[in-house]
Scaffold this motif. Sequence first.
Motif, PDB file in Angstrom:
ATOM      1  N   ARG A   1      -4.848   3.035  -5.874  1.00 47.83           N
ATOM      2  CA  ARG A   1      -5.208   1.825  -5.195  1.00 47.83           C
ATOM      3  C   ARG A   1      -5.718   0.694  -6.092  1.00 47.83           C
ATOM      4  NH1 ARG A   1      -7.544   6.118  -2.255  1.00 47.83           N
ATOM      5  NH2 ARG A   1      -9.450   5.751  -3.192  1.00 47.83           N
ATOM      6  N   GLY A   2      -5.105   0.710  -7.396  1.00 49.08           N
ATOM      7  CA  GLY A   2      -5.255  -0.302  -8.202  1.00 49.08           C
ATOM      8  C   GLY A   2      -6.168  -0.313  -9.449  1.00 49.08           C
ATOM      9  N   SER A   3      -7.201   0.791  -9.655  1.00 46.96           N
ATOM     10  CA  SER A   3      -8.052   0.881 -10.894  1.00 46.96           C
ATOM     11  C   SER A   3      -7.143   1.473 -11.910  1.00 46.96           C
ATOM     12  CB  SER A   3      -9.312   1.674 -10.585  1.00 46.96           C
ATOM     13  OG  SER A   3      -9.017   2.774  -9.947  1.00 46.96           O
TER      14      SER A   3
ATOM     15  N   ARG B   1      -8.645  -7.334  -8.566  1.00 47.29           N
ATOM     16  CA  ARG B   1      -8.047  -6.893  -7.260  1.00 47.29           C
ATOM     17  C   ARG B   1      -8.981  -6.470  -6.399  1.00 47.29           C
ATOM     18  NH1 ARG B   1      -3.014  -4.530  -8.613  1.00 47.29           N
ATOM     19  NH2 ARG B   1      -2.551  -4.372 -10.786  1.00 47.29           N
TER      20      ARG B   1
ATOM     21  N   HIS C   1      -7.789   6.242   3.905  1.00 46.33           N
ATOM     22  CA  HIS C   1      -8.593   6.595   2.483  1.00 46.33           C
ATOM     23  C   HIS C   1      -9.818   7.432   2.948  1.00 46.33           C
ATOM     24  CE1 HIS C   1      -6.741   2.624   1.017  1.00 46.33           C
ATOM     25  NE2 HIS C   1      -5.735   3.518   0.953  1.00 46.33           N
TER      26      HIS C   1
ATOM     27  N   SER D   1     -12.879   5.583 -10.513  1.00 47.68           N
ATOM     28  CA  SER D   1     -12.571   5.915  -9.173  1.00 47.68           C
ATOM     29  C   SER D   1     -14.322   5.743  -8.532  1.00 47.68           C
ATOM     30  CB  SER D   1     -12.295   7.350  -8.745  1.00 47.68           C
ATOM     31  OG  SER D   1     -10.985   7.504  -9.083  1.00 47.68           O
TER      32      SER D   1
ATOM     33  N   ALA E   1     -11.893   2.300  -4.972  1.00 44.82           N
ATOM     34  CA  ALA E   1     -11.103   2.057  -6.130  1.00 44.82           C
ATOM     35  C   ALA E   1     -10.587   3.521  -6.648  1.00 44.82           C
ATOM     36  CB  ALA E   1     -12.074   1.492  -7.367  1.00 44.82           C
TER      37      ALA E   1
ATOM     38  N   ASP F   1       0.613  -1.103  -0.198  1.00 40.17           N
ATOM     39  CA  ASP F   1      -0.278   0.052   0.083  1.00 40.17           C
ATOM     40  C   ASP F   1       0.911   1.062   0.028  1.00 40.17           C
ATOM     41  OD1 ASP F   1      -2.144   1.585  -0.108  1.00 40.17           O
ATOM     42  OD2 ASP F   1      -3.261   0.881   1.619  1.00 40.17           O
TER      43      ASP F   1
ATOM     44  N   ILE G   1      -9.978  -4.328  -2.715  1.00 36.21           N
ATOM     45  CA  ILE G   1      -9.641  -3.030  -2.065  1.00 36.21           C
ATOM     46  C   ILE G   1     -10.326  -2.996  -0.716  1.00 36.21           C
ATOM     47  CG2 ILE G   1      -9.481  -0.891  -2.344  1.00 36.21           C
ATOM     48  CD1 ILE G   1      -9.371  -1.032  -5.511  1.00 36.21           C
ATOM     49  N   THR G   2      -9.629  -2.749   0.268  1.00 36.47           N
ATOM     50  CA  THR G   2     -10.149  -2.949   1.333  1.00 36.47           C
ATOM     51  C   THR G   2      -9.939  -1.480   1.964  1.00 36.47           C
ATOM     52  OG1 THR G   2      -9.493  -5.293   2.054  1.00 36.47           O
ATOM     53  CG2 THR G   2     -10.297  -3.742   3.887  1.00 36.47           C
TER      54      THR G   2
END
Length: 256
Positions: A160-162, A135, A143, A166, A156, A79, A137-138
């Motif tokens: 954070r991976g996207s 993916r 955040h 968002s 997202a 992260d 996402i927690t």
Amino acid sequence: MNVSTSALSLTVADVDASRAFLCTHLGYQVAMAGDGFASLTREDAAVDIVLLRKGTEVLPAEQRDREATGLILALTVTDLAAEEARLRAAGAPITMPLREEPWGERLFQMTDPNGVVVQLVEWAAADGTEDPAVRVITPAAEHVTVSPNATMTGLAAPSRGSAELSTWTVAMEAGATGPEHSVSREQVWTVTTGTLEVTCDDRTEKVPAGRTLVLPADRIRRIHAPERAEAHVAMRADGVASVPGAEGTRELPWAR
């Protein structure tokens, strides 16, 4: 050869300054310390660090006046975006902002008071493996953005991976009203709890839980919660907000 532990020895002008930096921002702990000396460690896989004051007689004569320049202390973390946000909030000296290299390495750098460069790294595809098919996402505390009118929790986002979109949740207490503003990208709001009243182009829509509202780009809107309400929002990740009468645009930090 069997290596049981590893340590990096750094010769610096001010041992106390580097020790404070590493302990404050990177979670190192002092294992041993003395005049012109400190041994630092962490409980995870991070390399131990030994700090020696420049000129100390412990070092061979030809090494005493050398300083720890031209090297990078690189630590691989999870992260990475959350770590950068945490360190910025703490006032850490970030000297190279977060960026991604073509080969999949994501990184940013700090420089400690003695000029030691510390690099935090995250790999998009570690050990040569392919990117995961999905993916997960927690949501995390770092955040969450709290404004006077609402609480936004980022889900997202590119950090954070996207790749393109968002998403985030919005929670508003009863009676809360957001400011008039517009957003450069279309947004899709799905109310999950309570009711929202959304005014756009002088038309007000009451949107109860279970309904979805599409807000077009670049239209002035205002959102009011007559009762406590929550919603899930989706948008293209590059959207920015504008406020009537104010110059420039504003990023949505929960969507970056």
